[in-house]
Design a protein around this motif. Structure first.
Motif, short mmCIF file in Angstrom:
data_model
loop_
_atom_site.label_atom_id
_atom_site.label_comp_id
_atom_site.label_asym_id
_atom_site.label_seq_id
_atom_site.Cartn_x
_atom_site.Cartn_y
_atom_site.Cartn_z
N GLU A 81 26.53 115.13 13.90
CA GLU A 81 27.90 115.60 14.08
C GLU A 81 27.98 117.12 13.99
O GLU A 81 28.72 117.76 14.74
N ARG A 134 33.32 110.60 27.60
CA ARG A 134 33.08 109.63 26.52
C ARG A 134 31.73 109.87 25.86
O ARG A 134 31.59 109.81 24.63
N ASP A 135 30.72 110.14 26.68
CA ASP A 135 29.39 110.42 26.15
C ASP A 135 29.41 111.70 25.32
O ASP A 135 28.88 111.74 24.19
N LEU A 138 31.90 110.88 21.97
CA LEU A 138 31.58 109.81 21.02
C LEU A 138 30.09 109.71 20.71
O LEU A 138 29.73 109.29 19.59
N ASN A 139 29.23 110.05 21.64
CA ASN A 139 27.80 109.94 21.39
C ASN A 139 27.16 111.25 20.95
O ASN A 139 26.29 111.25 20.07
N ARG A 140 27.59 112.34 21.55
CA ARG A 140 27.00 113.63 21.23
C ARG A 140 27.84 114.44 20.24
O ARG A 140 27.40 115.52 19.82
N HIS A 141 29.04 113.96 19.93
CA HIS A 141 29.91 114.58 18.93
C HIS A 141 30.34 116.00 19.31
O HIS A 141 30.64 116.82 18.43
#
Length: 659
Positions: A81, A134-135, A138-141
């Protein structure tokens, strides 16, 4: 007695936890905007429970200072994060009809400032390396995203809100900062080329930054900062990648339209005024973050060749005036600018690597000597690894963080920072420093209380009539009258005019335009001479560099257009889009009228031609008398032409009208 003691202890604890609230007496409830996070009520006040743990955590408590909230949130973050907070990604191609968020890449919608740039090898611009929103979120913060508003202002606001809702659903509910290039003033494409004539700006339209330098009006520049802030905030943007404080000391450089000009003191003053207009005297909910660039100054580029490209990687100082260039940033720092962007170039007076990799520049000079307190960010395109070309990317990222950079511009791949921490090559304590710096202005702007905007309000704010009118006025104030022999201007009522080089007839000249044979005056619109360098990379594949004269220039046909008009025997007025200082000797003695423009539209120009607006602009740089003066000047020294045709600050006005 025990009960009174416990109440006193609780009161003291509350005062200690919330010193700002204690000093102010009563906390002022900010607007709370939420989609999925619960709202807590504490002491009759409302707070977003972003981590959904049912209690008010310090980072959720708007009564606390921004620095304290940033420290608390940083301590709650995982290394991935934190790495996401150190990225400043680019996103384009995921904007759907009506501001919907697409899962797959698509062509840009109508009305976008410019289409998503597709550049091989550049993160966020290469179609093979464009993660979806979204990537990213949510995935790479990632929480800092550069983009361009598309569709209508309401569509842009809806798109921003949809991404904010996505971010709110994440573990800690950290909101997004949307950033934009200077879309109000960008009247040229990267490298100097003019945009397509059918391009429509989504915002009010202002002259290029160099045009604000020509207007020489600090109050106007301050007001422009306010207008840009209001229009961008209405669409969900909270950061602008501007202004440039670079000093124009090398007249062949292709980035001159984005500067304020040749005078370092004026540059510093105008940059600070823009920042104060955009951010306010203290950054808060009514401001956006500004970014001053490109520290320690991109002006002294070797031979005028831009460091976006490997053939122009060096900043050189034959006049030993490096201090003049970096001191131009001092007013911006005193104004409290939120971000400072490093230069691509190698500052050869102090290091052998590009500025973003140089601890001497980004820590010793920027922070220790210049006392900058904000966020240090790299420029885009992998920060151009000049001096470290043979090092792997993970090592280059380590060097940037070691040098003092807090955020990596244009990057979204977090694995390098994560791996460096896990390998012990970067300490978590070091990245905590950067994450806190990046978070603090987000808290100051109130994003953690309400990151959402009103799409209907965006329609009222963006291109509001008063903003459009102010931009139009600024365009007129930036126009410079260089020559007016025989009072050829303003055009007398009833005069017939032939227009050469215009895409369309300006409104003010409708009914007056004819062909050259029937005209009383011929107005010829041209670009300053340039050599179109085709060997560059990425955004700068074609760049306007090199020659200041038409002979041998790639637009030499424009000189032929001037000479053809002169050959008619009619009075000729030349209007030059002055992206760089030009030598005018090839034609200036053959024409009675000469005007220089700096990002003004044709309607603004027509008002100057007809006298509806009396020109007041002044040259933001000197014009050389000949090519030799350009070749012989020192790259870091302003005002050093051996022979000057028109000095810095020159500009005529029309005499008072006779009754």
């Amino acid at each position: 007695m025990p009960r009174m003691t416990s109440i006193l202890a609780l009161s003291l604890a509350t005062l200690a936890a919330h010193p700002a609230a204690a000093r102010e007496g009563k906390a002022q409830q900010p607007e709370i905007g939420t989609r999925s996070a619960p709202v807590l009520t504490v002491d009759g006040l409302r707070f977003r429970d972003l981590d959904r743990n049912g209690r008010l955590d310090p980072y959720e408590d708007w009564r606390l200072p921004a620095a304290k909230r940033a420290k608390d949130l940083t301590a709650r973050m995982t290394v991935p994060e934190k790495a996401g907070m150190m990225m400043h990604a680019v996103n384009s191609g995921y904007f759907g009809a009506g501001g919907t968020v697409l899962d797959q890449l698509a062509p840009p919608p109508p009305g976008a400032l410019k289409p998503p740039v597709n550049v091989t090898g550049v993160p966020g611009f290469d179609r093979a390396d464009k993660p979806s929103p979204r990537d990213l979120i949510l995935n790479r913060h990632v929480r800092y995203i550069m983009t361009s508003p598309g569709g209508s202002p309401a569509d842009a606001a809806r798109w921003a809100n949809a991404l904010q809702e996505m971010a709110e659903s994440a573990r800690l509910g950290v909101p997004i900062v949307f950033s934009a290039d200077p879309i109000h003033t960008t009247n040229r494409l990267p490298g100097g080329a003019l945009p397509p004539p059918d391009r429509v700006k989504i915002t009010s339209s202002w002259p290029d930054q160099i045009g604000l330098g020509a207007a020489r009006d600090p109050a106007l520049t301050h007001r422009f900062g306010e207008v840009a802030s209001a229009e961008l905030r209405a669409m969900g943007f909270r950061m602008i990648l501007n202004p440039m404080a670079d000093v124009v000391s090398e007249p062949r450089w292709n980035r001159i339209p984005g500067t304020f000009g040749e005078d370092a003191k004026l540059n510093g003053e105008l940059a600070a005024q823009f920042i104060l207009g955009a951010q306010g005297t203290k950054l808060g909910p009514d401001g956006i973050m500004a970014t001053v660039k490109h520290f320690p100054g991109d002006g002294p580029v070797e031979h005028g060749l831009d460091p976006h490209n490997p053939y122009g990687k060096r900043l050189v100082y034959p006049g030993k005036l490096q201090k003049l260039h970096y001191e131009a940033f001092a007013p911006s720092f005193r104004a409290g600018v939120a971000f400072a962007m490093g230069s691509y170039g190698i500052p050869t007076w102090t290091d052998t690597v590009a500025s973003s990799f140089s601890r001497k520049v980004m820590t010793d000079l920027l922070r220790t000597k210049m006392h900058f307190k904000g966020v240090a960010i790299t420029d885009w395109m992998h920060a151009q690894p000049w001096g470290l070309e043979d090092e792997p990317k993970i090592e280059r990222e380590r060097r940037m963080v070691w040098a003092g950079m807090d955020q990596l511009g244009g990057e979204h791949e977090t694995s390098y920072i994560i791996d460096l921490v896990r390998q012990g090559k970067l300490t978590e304590k070091r990245i905590d420093v950067s994450v806190q710096r990046v978070l603090e202005p987000m808290f100051a702007m109130g994003l953690f209380e309400n990151p959402y905007v009103d799409p209907e309000a965006a329609l009222r704010v963006v291109k509001a009539p008063e903003y459009v009118a102010e931009g139009e006025l600024a365009q007129r104030k930036s126009i410079v009258l260089l020559k007016n022999a025989g009072g050829v201007l303003p055009l007398a009522p009833g005069k017939k005019v032939a227009l050469e080089g215009f895409a369309a007839t300006p409104t003010a000249l409708a009914g007056s335009v004819t062909d050259a044979a029937m005209a009383d005056v011929i107005v010829v619109k041209v670009n300053a001479p340039y050599a179109d360098n085709k060997t560059g990379q990425a955004f700068f594949v074609r760049t306007h560099e090199g020659t200041p004269v038409f002979a041998g220039a790639d637009n030499a046909d424009e000189l032929a257009m001037i000479r053809k008009a002169v050959a008619t025997g009619k009075p000729v007025v030349v209007v030059m889009s002055m992206e760089r200082p030009a030598v005018l000797a090839e034609f200036i003695d053959t024409v009675p009228g000469m005007i220089a423009t700096f990002g003004s539209g044709d309607d603004a120009l027509a008002d100057v031609l007809t006298g509806a607006f009396n020109p007041t602009g002044k040259l933001p740089f000197a014009l050389p008398a000949d090519a030799a003066s350009v070749e012989q000047q020192a790259e870091d020294v302003p005002f050093d032409f051996a022979a000057t045709a028109y000095p810095f600050g020159f500009g005529l006005s029309y005499p008072p009208r006779k009754n």
